[in-house]
Design a protein around this motif. Structure first.
Motif, short mmCIF file in Angstrom:
data_model
loop_
_atom_site.label_atom_id
_atom_site.label_comp_id
_atom_site.label_asym_id
_atom_site.label_seq_id
_atom_site.Cartn_x
_atom_site.Cartn_y
_atom_site.Cartn_z
N ALA A 1 65.58 45.77 16.82
CA ALA A 1 65.08 47.14 16.63
C ALA A 1 65.98 48.15 17.34
O ALA A 1 66.27 49.23 16.81
CB ALA A 1 63.64 47.25 17.13
N LEU B 1 69.27 48.43 15.32
CA LEU B 1 69.08 49.09 14.02
C LEU B 1 68.75 50.57 14.17
O LEU B 1 68.85 51.33 13.19
CB LEU B 1 67.98 48.37 13.23
N SER B 2 68.38 50.97 15.37
CA SER B 2 68.12 52.40 15.59
C SER B 2 69.39 53.15 15.97
O SER B 2 69.38 54.38 16.10
CB SER B 2 67.07 52.57 16.70
N ALA C 1 72.27 51.27 11.88
CA ALA C 1 71.24 51.84 11.01
C ALA C 1 71.53 51.48 9.56
O ALA C 1 72.68 51.52 9.11
CB ALA C 1 71.19 53.35 11.18
N ASP D 1 63.61 54.64 8.82
CA ASP D 1 62.86 54.02 9.90
C ASP D 1 62.14 52.76 9.42
O ASP D 1 62.09 51.74 10.12
CB ASP D 1 61.85 55.00 10.50
N ARG E 1 63.05 50.88 6.89
CA ARG E 1 64.04 49.84 6.63
C ARG E 1 64.37 49.09 7.92
O ARG E 1 64.42 47.86 7.95
CB ARG E 1 65.32 50.44 6.04
N ALA E 2 64.59 49.83 9.00
CA ALA E 2 64.90 49.21 10.28
C ALA E 2 63.75 48.33 10.76
O ALA E 2 63.95 47.20 11.23
CB ALA E 2 65.21 50.28 11.32
N ASP E 3 62.54 48.83 10.63
CA ASP E 3 61.36 48.09 11.06
C ASP E 3 61.20 46.80 10.26
O ASP E 3 60.86 45.74 10.81
CB ASP E 3 60.12 48.98 10.89
#
Length: 312
Positions: A212, A215-216, A220, A242, A244-246
């Motif tokens: 996480a 990816l933030s 990304a 957001d 997609r990252a989660d």
């Protein structure tokens, strides 16, 4: 013909010598390995000549299988074979997202290297194993996993819903030993999976937290250029950055909904599935889950030539 899907192989499919012939014959594949070696020196030699034991270590398996997956998909694309949708099994999902343009090849490879390290660390902190249970329905396996945990005092969870009669369970060695006996009594089979941890289980929560964070930031995920079906939901990735990252971060510590993924792809009009990467596990799962479809493995130059002849 209906739509075509590329299915990117995951951990457990690795084997010594994988993709050596494709890399030698296909410039697009070689370019992927050149990139991988520039980021992580020795990746191609591990793929082409690494031992079974070396390739089973998570921190090696994930970058190597990613490179093979992406190399074969890139070679197919260079010959005019392009999918309408993609999906990847476990680490293969990162390759699928990269192929679809959510990450550059370099960033996708870097991310999967980090993912392998994070999951290896989580596996070391919470030792576990995995079993593939076959010949039993998923609901039966869920009940047996709960009984095995209660009997042993350990923990185990169904984590990969691979086909109507194949469910993978992850957990502690003592719980999985109890599960082996319960599965046999129920007239099923429990097979050890060639991985080094209890992946897609709560034991991977630290890996999810680490992903996480990555990816933030510089990893990304951009919006993919074609639908990428997510392990977490069995549906295409959401449009929100957001979300997609989660979705990708949670994938590491949550079950893989592969049966649902295949069913949703079929409902969307996919009738040809090409497994890109080592092995033929996903091809077999398609055949055991769906009827009236074509499933093709593509892991070597001979198979690649055949797929090009049929689909280009």
């Amino acid at each position: 013909m209906g739509k075509v899907a590329f299915l990117f192989a995951g951990q457990g499919a690795q084997k010594p010598g994988m993709c050596a012939d494709v890399a030698a014959a296909e410039p697009a594949a070689k370019a992927v390995f050149d990139m991988a070696d520039s980021v992580r020196p020795g990746t191609s030699s591990q793929c082409f000549s690494g031992t079974k034991e070396e390739l089973t270590a998570t921190q090696n398996t994930q970058p190597c299988v990613f490179a093979v997956d992406l190399a074969i998909a890139s070679a197919l694309k260079s010959h005019g074979v392009t999918p309408d949708v993609v999906a990847g099994f476990s680490l293969g999902e990162v390759a699928a997202l990269t192929f679809a343009g959510s990450l550059t090849n370099e960033k996708g490879f870097e991310l999967v290297c980090h993912r392998g390290e994070l999951m290896a660390d989580a596996a070391a902190a919470h030792p576990g194993q995995m079993r593939a249970v076959v010949k039993l329905d998923a609901d039966v396996v869920k009940d047996l996993a709960a009984k095995a945990a209660a009997q042993s005092g350990g923990e185990c969870w169904p984590v990969n819903f691979n086909s109507p009669q194949q469910t993978v369970v992850a957990g502690t060695p003592e719980a999985l030993s109890a599960l082996d006996g319960l599965v046999k009594a129920a007239r099923g089979r429990a097979l050890k999976v060639a991985v080094s941890g209890a992946f897609h289980s709560p034991y991977m929560e630290d890996a999810t937290k680490g992903l996480a964070e990555l990816l933030s930031g510089e990893y990304a995920l951009a919006e993919p250029s074609l639908p990428v079906y997510a392990n977490l939901t069995g549906s295409p990735y959401p449009q929100s950055a957001d979300e997609r990252a989660d979705t990708l971060a949670k994938q590491a510590s949550n079950p893989v909904q592969w049966t649902l993924t295949l069913a949703n792809m079929r409902e969307a009009g996919v009738d040809t599935f090409v497994e890109v990467g080592p092995g033929h596990t996903l091809t077999g799962l398609v055949k055991r889950t769906l009827s009236g479809v074509t499933a093709i493995s593509c892991e070597n130059e001979e198979q690649l030539t055949a797929v090009v002849a049929e689909l280009a």
